[in-house]
Scaffold this motif. Structure first.
Motif, PDB file in Angstrom:
ATOM      1  N   SER A 151      20.625 -32.032  36.172  1.00  0.00           N
ATOM      2  CA  SER A 151      20.252 -32.595  37.469  1.00  0.00           C
ATOM      3  C   SER A 151      20.775 -34.018  37.562  1.00  0.00           C
ATOM      4  O   SER A 151      21.135 -34.639  36.551  1.00  0.00           O
ATOM      5  CB  SER A 151      18.730 -32.587  37.653  1.00  0.00           C
ATOM      6  OG  SER A 151      18.121 -33.514  36.765  1.00  0.00           O
ATOM      7  N   THR A 152      20.826 -34.533  38.772  1.00  0.00           N
ATOM      8  CA  THR A 152      21.266 -35.905  38.999  1.00  0.00           C
ATOM      9  C   THR A 152      20.533 -36.464  40.202  1.00  0.00           C
ATOM     10  O   THR A 152      20.372 -35.762  41.211  1.00  0.00           O
ATOM     11  CB  THR A 152      22.798 -35.968  39.213  1.00  0.00           C
ATOM     12  OG1 THR A 152      23.201 -37.335  39.381  1.00  0.00           O
ATOM     13  CG2 THR A 152      23.246 -35.175  40.417  1.00  0.00           C
ATOM     14  N   PRO A 153      20.031 -37.685  40.134  1.00  0.00           N
ATOM     15  CA  PRO A 153      19.306 -38.243  41.281  1.00  0.00           C
ATOM     16  C   PRO A 153      20.246 -38.640  42.403  1.00  0.00           C
ATOM     17  O   PRO A 153      21.475 -38.642  42.252  1.00  0.00           O
ATOM     18  CB  PRO A 153      18.611 -39.475  40.682  1.00  0.00           C
ATOM     19  CG  PRO A 153      19.468 -39.863  39.528  1.00  0.00           C
ATOM     20  CD  PRO A 153      20.039 -38.585  38.983  1.00  0.00           C
ATOM     21  N   HIS A 154      19.658 -38.987  43.542  1.00  0.00           N
ATOM     22  CA  HIS A 154      20.427 -39.521  44.662  1.00  0.00           C
ATOM     23  C   HIS A 154      20.345 -41.040  44.628  1.00  0.00           C
ATOM     24  O   HIS A 154      19.371 -41.619  44.126  1.00  0.00           O
ATOM     25  CB  HIS A 154      19.870 -39.008  45.991  1.00  0.00           C
ATOM     26  CG  HIS A 154      19.997 -37.532  46.155  1.00  0.00           C
ATOM     27  ND1 HIS A 154      19.062 -36.641  45.678  1.00  0.00           N
ATOM     28  CD2 HIS A 154      20.959 -36.768  46.747  1.00  0.00           C
ATOM     29  CE1 HIS A 154      19.438 -35.405  45.959  1.00  0.00           C
ATOM     30  NE2 HIS A 154      20.580 -35.457  46.596  1.00  0.00           N
ATOM     31  N   VAL A 155      21.357 -41.663  45.181  1.00  0.00           N
ATOM     32  CA  VAL A 155      21.417 -43.120  45.149  1.00  0.00           C
ATOM     33  C   VAL A 155      21.897 -43.645  46.496  1.00  0.00           C
ATOM     34  O   VAL A 155      22.754 -43.032  47.154  1.00  0.00           O
ATOM     35  CB  VAL A 155      22.346 -43.593  43.993  1.00  0.00           C
ATOM     36  CG1 VAL A 155      23.769 -43.085  44.192  1.00  0.00           C
ATOM     37  CG2 VAL A 155      22.319 -45.097  43.832  1.00  0.00           C
ATOM     38  N   LEU A 156      21.320 -44.762  46.927  1.00  0.00           N
ATOM     39  CA  LEU A 156      21.742 -45.437  48.152  1.00  0.00           C
ATOM     40  C   LEU A 156      22.755 -46.503  47.777  1.00  0.00           C
ATOM     41  O   LEU A 156      22.467 -47.410  46.989  1.00  0.00           O
ATOM     42  CB  LEU A 156      20.543 -46.079  48.855  1.00  0.00           C
ATOM     43  CG  LEU A 156      20.870 -46.936  50.086  1.00  0.00           C
ATOM     44  CD1 LEU A 156      21.527 -46.103  51.185  1.00  0.00           C
ATOM     45  CD2 LEU A 156      19.608 -47.628  50.614  1.00  0.00           C
ATOM     46  N   LEU A 157      23.961 -46.387  48.335  1.00  0.00           N
ATOM     47  CA  LEU A 157      25.075 -47.260  47.971  1.00  0.00           C
ATOM     48  C   LEU A 157      25.479 -48.160  49.129  1.00  0.00           C
ATOM     49  O   LEU A 157      25.342 -47.798  50.303  1.00  0.00           O
ATOM     50  CB  LEU A 157      26.295 -46.419  47.570  1.00  0.00           C
ATOM     51  CG  LEU A 157      26.135 -45.432  46.423  1.00  0.00           C
ATOM     52  CD1 LEU A 157      27.363 -44.531  46.351  1.00  0.00           C
ATOM     53  CD2 LEU A 157      25.912 -46.157  45.118  1.00  0.00           C
ATOM     54  N   THR A 158      26.004 -49.306  48.782  1.00  0.00           N
ATOM     55  CA  THR A 158      26.686 -50.171  49.729  1.00  0.00           C
ATOM     56  C   THR A 158      27.865 -50.791  48.993  1.00  0.00           C
ATOM     57  O   THR A 158      28.051 -50.541  47.801  1.00  0.00           O
ATOM     58  CB  THR A 158      25.739 -51.253  50.295  1.00  0.00           C
ATOM     59  OG1 THR A 158      26.395 -51.960  51.347  1.00  0.00           O
ATOM     60  CG2 THR A 158      25.301 -52.230  49.218  1.00  0.00           C
ATOM     61  N   SER A 159      28.662 -51.564  49.694  1.00  0.00           N
ATOM     62  CA  SER A 159      29.839 -52.159  49.049  1.00  0.00           C
ATOM     63  C   SER A 159      29.937 -53.620  49.429  1.00  0.00           C
ATOM     64  O   SER A 159      29.113 -54.155  50.180  1.00  0.00           O
ATOM     65  CB  SER A 159      31.119 -51.412  49.454  1.00  0.00           C
ATOM     66  OG  SER A 159      31.334 -51.529  50.848  1.00  0.00           O
ATOM     67  N   GLY A 160      30.958 -54.261  48.928  1.00  0.00           N
ATOM     68  CA  GLY A 160      31.126 -55.684  49.193  1.00  0.00           C
ATOM     69  C   GLY A 160      30.335 -56.516  48.200  1.00  0.00           C
ATOM     70  O   GLY A 160      29.606 -56.006  47.353  1.00  0.00           O
ATOM     71  N   ALA A 161      30.485 -57.813  48.308  1.00  0.00           N
ATOM     72  CA  ALA A 161      29.803 -58.729  47.391  1.00  0.00           C
ATOM     73  C   ALA A 161      28.313 -58.770  47.701  1.00  0.00           C
ATOM     74  O   ALA A 161      27.886 -58.730  48.863  1.00  0.00           O
ATOM     75  CB  ALA A 161      30.403 -60.128  47.513  1.00  0.00           C
ATOM     76  N   ALA A 162      27.520 -58.835  46.660  1.00  0.00           N
ATOM     77  CA  ALA A 162      26.072 -58.920  46.837  1.00  0.00           C
ATOM     78  C   ALA A 162      25.708 -60.284  47.410  1.00  0.00           C
ATOM     79  O   ALA A 162      26.291 -61.305  47.027  1.00  0.00           O
ATOM     80  CB  ALA A 162      25.377 -58.709  45.497  1.00  0.00           C
ATOM     81  N   PRO A 163      24.767 -60.336  48.355  1.00  0.00           N
ATOM     82  CA  PRO A 163      24.313 -61.639  48.868  1.00  0.00           C
ATOM     83  C   PRO A 163      23.800 -62.505  47.726  1.00  0.00           C
ATOM     84  O   PRO A 163      23.076 -62.025  46.852  1.00  0.00           O
ATOM     85  CB  PRO A 163      23.192 -61.255  49.840  1.00  0.00           C
ATOM     86  CG  PRO A 163      23.464 -59.823  50.194  1.00  0.00           C
ATOM     87  CD  PRO A 163      24.071 -59.211  48.971  1.00  0.00           C
ATOM     88  N   ALA A 164      24.174 -63.757  47.713  1.00  0.00           N
ATOM     89  CA  ALA A 164      23.804 -64.657  46.622  1.00  0.00           C
ATOM     90  C   ALA A 164      22.294 -64.748  46.486  1.00  0.00           C
ATOM     91  O   ALA A 164      21.566 -65.016  47.454  1.00  0.00           O
ATOM     92  CB  ALA A 164      24.402 -66.042  46.861  1.00  0.00           C
ATOM     93  N   GLY A 165      21.820 -64.470  45.275  1.00  0.00           N
ATOM     94  CA  GLY A 165      20.403 -64.626  44.977  1.00  0.00           C
ATOM     95  C   GLY A 165      19.506 -63.558  45.567  1.00  0.00           C
ATOM     96  O   GLY A 165      18.279 -63.710  45.544  1.00  0.00           O
ATOM     97  N   VAL A 166      20.082 -62.481  46.116  1.00  0.00           N
ATOM     98  CA  VAL A 166      19.283 -61.418  46.748  1.00  0.00           C
ATOM     99  C   VAL A 166      19.286 -60.195  45.838  1.00  0.00           C
ATOM    100  O   VAL A 166      20.352 -59.643  45.510  1.00  0.00           O
ATOM    101  CB  VAL A 166      19.834 -61.046  48.135  1.00  0.00           C
ATOM    102  CG1 VAL A 166      19.010 -59.920  48.754  1.00  0.00           C
ATOM    103  CG2 VAL A 166      19.831 -62.265  49.041  1.00  0.00           C
ATOM    104  N   ALA A 167      18.111 -59.754  45.422  1.00  0.00           N
ATOM    105  CA  ALA A 167      17.978 -58.576  44.561  1.00  0.00           C
ATOM    106  C   ALA A 167      18.185 -57.311  45.384  1.00  0.00           C
ATOM    107  O   ALA A 167      18.031 -57.323  46.619  1.00  0.00           O
ATOM    108  CB  ALA A 167      16.611 -58.561  43.900  1.00  0.00           C
ATOM    109  N   PRO A 168      18.546 -56.190  44.720  1.00  0.00           N
ATOM    110  CA  PRO A 168      18.771 -54.938  45.465  1.00  0.00           C
ATOM    111  C   PRO A 168      17.590 -54.522  46.338  1.00  0.00           C
ATOM    112  O   PRO A 168      17.802 -54.081  47.480  1.00  0.00           O
ATOM    113  CB  PRO A 168      19.024 -53.913  44.350  1.00  0.00           C
ATOM    114  CG  PRO A 168      19.607 -54.717  43.242  1.00  0.00           C
ATOM    115  CD  PRO A 168      18.888 -56.038  43.297  1.00  0.00           C
ATOM    116  N   VAL A 169      16.362 -54.659  45.849  1.00  0.00           N
ATOM    117  CA  VAL A 169      15.196 -54.257  46.638  1.00  0.00           C
ATOM    118  C   VAL A 169      15.092 -55.109  47.898  1.00  0.00           C
ATOM    119  O   VAL A 169      14.824 -54.601  49.000  1.00  0.00           O
ATOM    120  CB  VAL A 169      13.909 -54.353  45.796  1.00  0.00           C
ATOM    121  CG1 VAL A 169      12.669 -54.242  46.688  1.00  0.00           C
ATOM    122  CG2 VAL A 169      13.891 -53.255  44.734  1.00  0.00           C
ATOM    123  N   ALA A 170      15.320 -56.422  47.762  1.00  0.00           N
ATOM    124  CA  ALA A 170      15.259 -57.304  48.932  1.00  0.00           C
ATOM    125  C   ALA A 170      16.369 -56.980  49.923  1.00  0.00           C
ATOM    126  O   ALA A 170      16.155 -57.010  51.152  1.00  0.00           O
ATOM    127  CB  ALA A 170      15.358 -58.763  48.487  1.00  0.00           C
TER     128      ALA A 170
END
Length: 357
Positions: A151-170
């Motif tokens: 089995s394999t879970p599902h994942v929510l993806l995005t691209s580009g540079a991560a906003p500075a100082g912003v965690a994935p949950v935020a």
């Protein structure tokens, strides 16, 4: 077999017309691959000290039907399993029958002649979800569960540079708040209409009180390419399909389904950690036998697969490297797992049905 003179004439005619002469004689790439597999099967049987019936053609081998194109996640799992079975003295021929989200292959297995060794590389989309949404897949329950491989879970993806100082949950919360403030202006993409990824995306929106449009793709390859190119902002994928890009830093993951973080990507938070409940759905891969396949045959295959999946560390490691968690369920355990999956997806569809119409 063509007679020599007819054979020569056909070859020359094909050459004059600019066609591949081998294809004209039925010896094209597909036929050559089938012959190589048959030869390999014979050598494996000989080295294992087995006595197999004389194979007149590739049709005499057990066929493992895959409802998706070559190179995808389902195809890769099928070929890993086929290689392990062949090394164990049980050669099978993998045959891709892509189309209609796996239903073309499903129908081919359902129509298999009684006694013919025909198997399906079952997936969550073709076996757990499609029968709940399409009359064309309603007979999937006639298939005999042999084994659940991984089995394999599902994942929510995005691209580009991560906003500075912003965690994935935020960052996820920022996207969802935008979708609440501007209904229908944002969109998530998935791996196809009514795919497990599509349903997971719709469930995310429902659970978070957000309104997003849906962009369906016909598979992971184009969707992941468009995500990298910035043509789509968010994509729901399986972790198996996304893992190569995540490892290369060419995509970013905001959240993963499951009750706990995946051991295959432990840095990705779960949706539950973001306060979005009910997001535990995974995709799965398994083997199912045609309705007319004798029980002794698929019971024996189930025992063989159980032994291979539990006793072959190399196979388990290959599955994990590809982003799939080995399960090694066979027989009654596989049947119970698939029944539970069907009911889980029935509940999901009930929650998001209004968004599917």
């Amino acid at each position: 077999m063509l007679q020599p003179k007819i054979q020569r004439d056909a070859w020359r005619a094909a050459a004059r017309q600019g066609r591949d002469p081998d294809n004209a004689l039925g010896h094209g790439p597909l036929r050559r691959r089938q012959c190589l597999r048959l030869a390999a099967a014979g050598m494996l049987a000989a080295t294992a000290g087995l006595v197999l019936p004389r194979l007149a053609s590739a049709a005499d081998l057990p066929h493992l039907m895959v409802g998706y194109g070559a190179g995808g996640g389902a195809d890769h799992v099928a070929r890993l399993v086929a290689d392990s079975l062949a090394a164990d003295g049980f050669p099978v021929l993998v045959e891709n029958r892509p189309g209609a989200a796996g239903l073309v292959a499903l129908q081919a297995v359902l129509r298999a002649q009684a006694g013919r060794p025909m198997l399906l590389l079952g997936t969550v989309g073709s076996v757990s979800i499609a029968p709940l949404l399409s009359q064309h897949a309603a007979d999937a329950e006639r298939l005999h569960p042999v084994a659940v491989i991984a089995s394999t879970p599902h994942v929510l993806l995005t691209s580009g540079a991560a906003p500075a100082g912003v965690a994935p949950v935020a960052e996820l919360h920022a996207w969802l708040e935008h979708a609440r403030q501007q209904p229908g202006q944002l969109a998530f993409a998935s791996l196809g209409i009514h795919s497990s990824a599509h349903l997971v995306g719709e469930l995310m929106c429902r659970q978070a009180g957000a309104d997003m449009a849906h962009i369906p793709y016909s598979g992971s390859a184009r969707a992941l390419t468009d995500l990298q190119g910035g043509h789509i902002a968010m994509l729901i994928s399986t972790l198996q399909a996304a893992l190569p890009l995540l490892r290369q830093g060419r995509a970013r993951a905001l959240a993963v389904t499951g009750e706990r973080r995946s051991p295959l990507a432990p840095s990705i938070p779960t949706f539950a950690e973001a306060g979005i409940g009910g997001m535990v759905q995974s995709a799965w891969y398994g083997l199912l036998a045609a309705p007319g396949m004798p029980r002794s045959h698929y019971d024996g295959l189930a025992e063989r697969l159980q032994r291979l999946l539990q006793g072959r560390p190399a196979l388990r490691q290959r599955l994990r490297q590809d982003g799939a968690e080995p399960l090694a369920l066979s027989g009654a355990a596989a049947a119970a797992y698939l029944a539970a999956q069907r009911e889980m997806w029935r509940a999901v569809i009930g929650q998001v049905r209004s968004r599917l119409e």
